[in-house]
Write a protein that holds these residues in place. Structure first.
Motif, PDB file in Angstrom:
ATOM      1  N   TYR A  49       0.847  -1.197   0.000  1.00  0.00           N
ATOM      2  CA  TYR A  49       0.000   0.000   0.000  1.00  0.00           C
ATOM      3  C   TYR A  49       0.882   1.246   0.000  1.00  0.00           C
ATOM      4  N   PRO A  50       1.533   1.536  -1.121  1.00  0.00           N
ATOM      5  CA  PRO A  50       2.463   2.671  -1.166  1.00  0.00           C
ATOM      6  C   PRO A  50       1.791   4.027  -1.026  1.00  0.00           C
ATOM      7  N   ASP A  51       0.471   4.079  -1.270  1.00  0.00           N
ATOM      8  CA  ASP A  51      -0.235   5.370  -1.261  1.00  0.00           C
ATOM      9  C   ASP A  51      -0.810   5.739   0.098  1.00  0.00           C
ATOM     10  N   ILE A  52      -0.703   4.844   1.078  1.00  0.00           N
ATOM     11  CA  ILE A  52      -1.210   5.158   2.413  1.00  0.00           C
ATOM     12  C   ILE A  52      -0.116   4.862   3.438  1.00  0.00           C
ATOM     13  N   PRO A  53      -0.087   5.627   4.523  1.00  0.00           N
ATOM     14  CA  PRO A  53       0.912   5.339   5.564  1.00  0.00           C
ATOM     15  C   PRO A  53       0.538   4.074   6.330  1.00  0.00           C
ATOM     16  N   VAL A  54       1.515   3.215   6.556  1.00  0.00           N
ATOM     17  CA  VAL A  54       1.305   2.008   7.354  1.00  0.00           C
ATOM     18  C   VAL A  54       2.169   2.149   8.604  1.00  0.00           C
ATOM     19  N   PRO A  55       1.615   2.664   9.689  1.00  0.00           N
ATOM     20  CA  PRO A  55       2.413   2.865  10.918  1.00  0.00           C
ATOM     21  C   PRO A  55       2.841   1.542  11.526  1.00  0.00           C
ATOM     22  N   TRP A  56       3.986   1.574  12.166  1.00  0.00           N
ATOM     23  CA  TRP A  56       4.536   0.341  12.745  1.00  0.00           C
ATOM     24  C   TRP A  56       3.770  -0.103  13.983  1.00  0.00           C
ATOM     25  N   ARG A  57       3.325   0.823  14.804  1.00  0.00           N
ATOM     26  CA  ARG A  57       2.757   0.456  16.100  1.00  0.00           C
ATOM     27  C   ARG A  57       1.564  -0.490  15.997  1.00  0.00           C
ATOM     28  N   PRO A  58       0.512  -0.201  15.190  1.00  0.00           N
ATOM     29  CA  PRO A  58      -0.605  -1.155  15.117  1.00  0.00           C
ATOM     30  C   PRO A  58      -0.208  -2.495  14.508  1.00  0.00           C
ATOM     31  N   VAL A  59       0.734  -2.471  13.571  1.00  0.00           N
ATOM     32  CA  VAL A  59       1.215  -3.718  12.977  1.00  0.00           C
ATOM     33  C   VAL A  59       1.927  -4.552  14.040  1.00  0.00           C
ATOM     34  N   CYS A  60       2.741  -3.884  14.845  1.00  0.00           N
ATOM     35  CA  CYS A  60       3.449  -4.563  15.929  1.00  0.00           C
ATOM     36  C   CYS A  60       2.463  -5.143  16.934  1.00  0.00           C
ATOM     37  N   GLY A  61       1.470  -4.347  17.326  1.00  0.00           N
ATOM     38  CA  GLY A  61       0.474  -4.820  18.281  1.00  0.00           C
ATOM     39  C   GLY A  61      -0.300  -6.007  17.753  1.00  0.00           C
ATOM     40  N   ALA A  62      -0.691  -5.943  16.484  1.00  0.00           N
ATOM     41  CA  ALA A  62      -1.449  -7.036  15.882  1.00  0.00           C
ATOM     42  C   ALA A  62      -0.616  -8.310  15.815  1.00  0.00           C
ATOM     43  N   TYR A  63       0.657  -8.153  15.460  1.00  0.00           N
ATOM     44  CA  TYR A  63       1.531  -9.320  15.339  1.00  0.00           C
ATOM     45  C   TYR A  63       1.729  -9.997  16.695  1.00  0.00           C
ATOM     46  N   ILE A  64       2.002  -9.189  17.716  1.00  0.00           N
ATOM     47  CA  ILE A  64       2.215  -9.733  19.055  1.00  0.00           C
ATOM     48  C   ILE A  64       0.926 -10.383  19.578  1.00  0.00           C
ATOM     49  N   ALA A  65      -0.214  -9.752  19.302  1.00  0.00           N
ATOM     50  CA  ALA A  65      -1.493 -10.337  19.706  1.00  0.00           C
ATOM     51  C   ALA A  65      -1.689 -11.695  19.050  1.00  0.00           C
ATOM     52  N   GLY A  66      -1.369 -11.774  17.765  1.00  0.00           N
ATOM     53  CA  GLY A  66      -1.500 -13.040  17.045  1.00  0.00           C
ATOM     54  C   GLY A  66      -0.596 -14.119  17.595  1.00  0.00           C
ATOM     55  N   VAL A  67       0.615 -13.740  17.964  1.00  0.00           N
ATOM     56  CA  VAL A  67       1.550 -14.697  18.562  1.00  0.00           C
ATOM     57  C   VAL A  67       0.973 -15.264  19.859  1.00  0.00           C
ATOM     58  N   GLY A  68       0.387 -14.382  20.662  1.00  0.00           N
ATOM     59  CA  GLY A  68      -0.207 -14.824  21.918  1.00  0.00           C
ATOM     60  C   GLY A  68      -1.358 -15.793  21.705  1.00  0.00           C
ATOM     61  N   VAL A  69      -2.230 -15.486  20.758  1.00  0.00           N
ATOM     62  CA  VAL A  69      -3.381 -16.351  20.493  1.00  0.00           C
ATOM     63  C   VAL A  69      -2.924 -17.685  19.914  1.00  0.00           C
ATOM     64  N   ASN A  70      -1.947 -17.653  19.007  1.00  0.00           N
ATOM     65  CA  ASN A  70      -1.443 -18.899  18.411  1.00  0.00           C
ATOM     66  C   ASN A  70      -0.841 -19.837  19.451  1.00  0.00           C
ATOM     67  N   SER A  71      -0.405 -19.280  20.578  1.00  0.00           N
ATOM     68  CA  SER A  71       0.200 -20.105  21.621  1.00  0.00           C
ATOM     69  C   SER A  71      -0.810 -20.969  22.350  1.00  0.00           C
ATOM     70  N   ILE A  72      -2.085 -20.591  22.297  1.00  0.00           N
ATOM     71  CA  ILE A  72      -3.102 -21.350  23.039  1.00  0.00           C
ATOM     72  C   ILE A  72      -4.260 -21.831  22.172  1.00  0.00           C
ATOM     73  N   VAL A  73      -4.320 -21.379  20.926  1.00  0.00           N
ATOM     74  CA  VAL A  73      -5.397 -21.783  20.022  1.00  0.00           C
ATOM     75  C   VAL A  73      -4.787 -22.549  18.850  1.00  0.00           C
ATOM     76  N   PRO A  74      -5.208 -23.798  18.612  1.00  0.00           N
ATOM     77  CA  PRO A  74      -4.655 -24.561  17.497  1.00  0.00           C
ATOM     78  C   PRO A  74      -5.165 -24.060  16.159  1.00  0.00           C
TER      79      PRO A  74
END
Length: 316
Positions: A49-74
């Motif tokens: 998405y070169p035409d819109i800003p993609v901030p790091w913070r929400p991407v980081c939060g989403a990734y870490i959240a996903g890691v946490g869920v993957n640890s307990i949900v198959p």
């Protein structure tokens, strides 16, 4: 899972012998591994998405959240959460593109994991196919023991994937274009190496360093060689993620692969101790990320929201 629960009992008996400083260092490297990967994913999305800003913070939060869920949900349920949270914060994105960006994020992982696996084969430490079904708690041993069943399962899964792609290509508007967006950075090798591969290679350095200190914490011979073998087991045990973190499979394989590096009880304590420590740590940081982004920790509600949003949005 019998070997896993036996390992839990052994771990409890040896808890007092854990090297807590080495354990803290191992978890620190594990956290760094996760964080640097968020930079790679953010750069993949920015290229898509070169035409819109993609901030790091929400991407980081989403990734870490996903890691946490993957640890307990198959079944990689945490990946749904990753996509939902990014789309929620950056609505211009589409689920199709976000999903393909996760594929791009794993390209180098597959290459490096394959190279380490091939290296492990040259070391002669991995069990052969006729040994696999006899390893305690090898979750997928029945596939090897029953060739016809294994072939049927493989055929069904392959057919399902073909049907899914065929359906999507006919029903999802601009399906190919949206898939292609998530892969666009691969068309610029220099940019890919600079903005994605460099971060991922660093994450692998932290990954091996983390395993090295986990070995040290549980008094298994700590060498880069053994850390690489532990990583091979990690990759194999999560290849078919129907049990969170490959619990069960990992314990049987680790005892086999690291045989002779420590007593069996110590290897079991290491396998379950590392699993428990990483799981609890992932769940903790994942919960913090989820609460910061959604102000709720109700996992069933979160997964329901993610599935509903993706079903409602279709390719969007």
């Amino acid at each position: 899972m019998g070997e896993f629960f036996h390992a839990v009992r052994v771990f409890g008996e040896q808890l007092a012998d854990v090297g807590w400083l080495a354990l803290a260092i191992a978890l620190s490297f594990h956290f760094l591994k996760i964080v640097v990967r968020t930079f790679a994913w953010r750069n993949i999305l920015q290229a898509a998405y070169p035409d819109i800003p993609v901030p790091w913070r929400p991407v980081c939060g989403a990734y870490i959240a996903g890691v946490g869920v993957n640890s307990i949900v198959p079944g990689r349920g945490g990946d749904l959460v990753k996509l939902y949270l990014v789309h929620r914060r950056i609505p211009e994105t589409t689920y199709t593109t976000l999903a393909s960006s996760l594929l791009t994020e794993t390209v180098l992982d597959m290459v490096l994991a394959s190279l380490i696996f091939l290296w492990a084969l040259t070391q002669g430490v991995l069990p052969s196919l006729h040994v696999l079904p006899n390893i305690p708690s090898f979750d997928w041993g029945w596939l090897f023991a029953r060739t016809r069943t294994g072939a049927a399962v493989f055929a069904v899964v392959t057919t399902g994937l073909i049907v899914l792609v065929w359906w999507a290509s006919r029903h999802v508007e601009n399906f190919k274009q949206r898939i292609g967006r998530g892969l666009v950075i691969l068309r610029d090798p220099r940019r890919y190496l600079r903005e994605v591969a460099s971060w991922q290679v660093l994450s692998w350095v932290f990954r091996i360093a983390s395993l090295y200190f986990f070995l040290k914490a549980f008094h298994v011979t700590a060498t880069v060689h053994n850390a690489l073998l532990a990583q091979v087991v990690e990759s194999i045990s999560t290849l078919l993620p129907f049990s969170p973190g490959g619990a069960g499979t990992k314990q049987g394989l680790l005892v086999y692969v690291l045989d002779g590096e420590a007593p069996t009880s110590t290897l079991l304590a290491f396998s379950v101790g590392q699993y428990v420590a990483v799981t609890l740590f992932n769940v903790a940081i994942g919960a913090i990320a989820i609460y910061a982004m959604l102000r709720t920790l109700r996992l069933r509600e979160i997964l329901g929201r993610a599935k509903a949003a993706q079903s409602k949005g279709g390719a969007g």
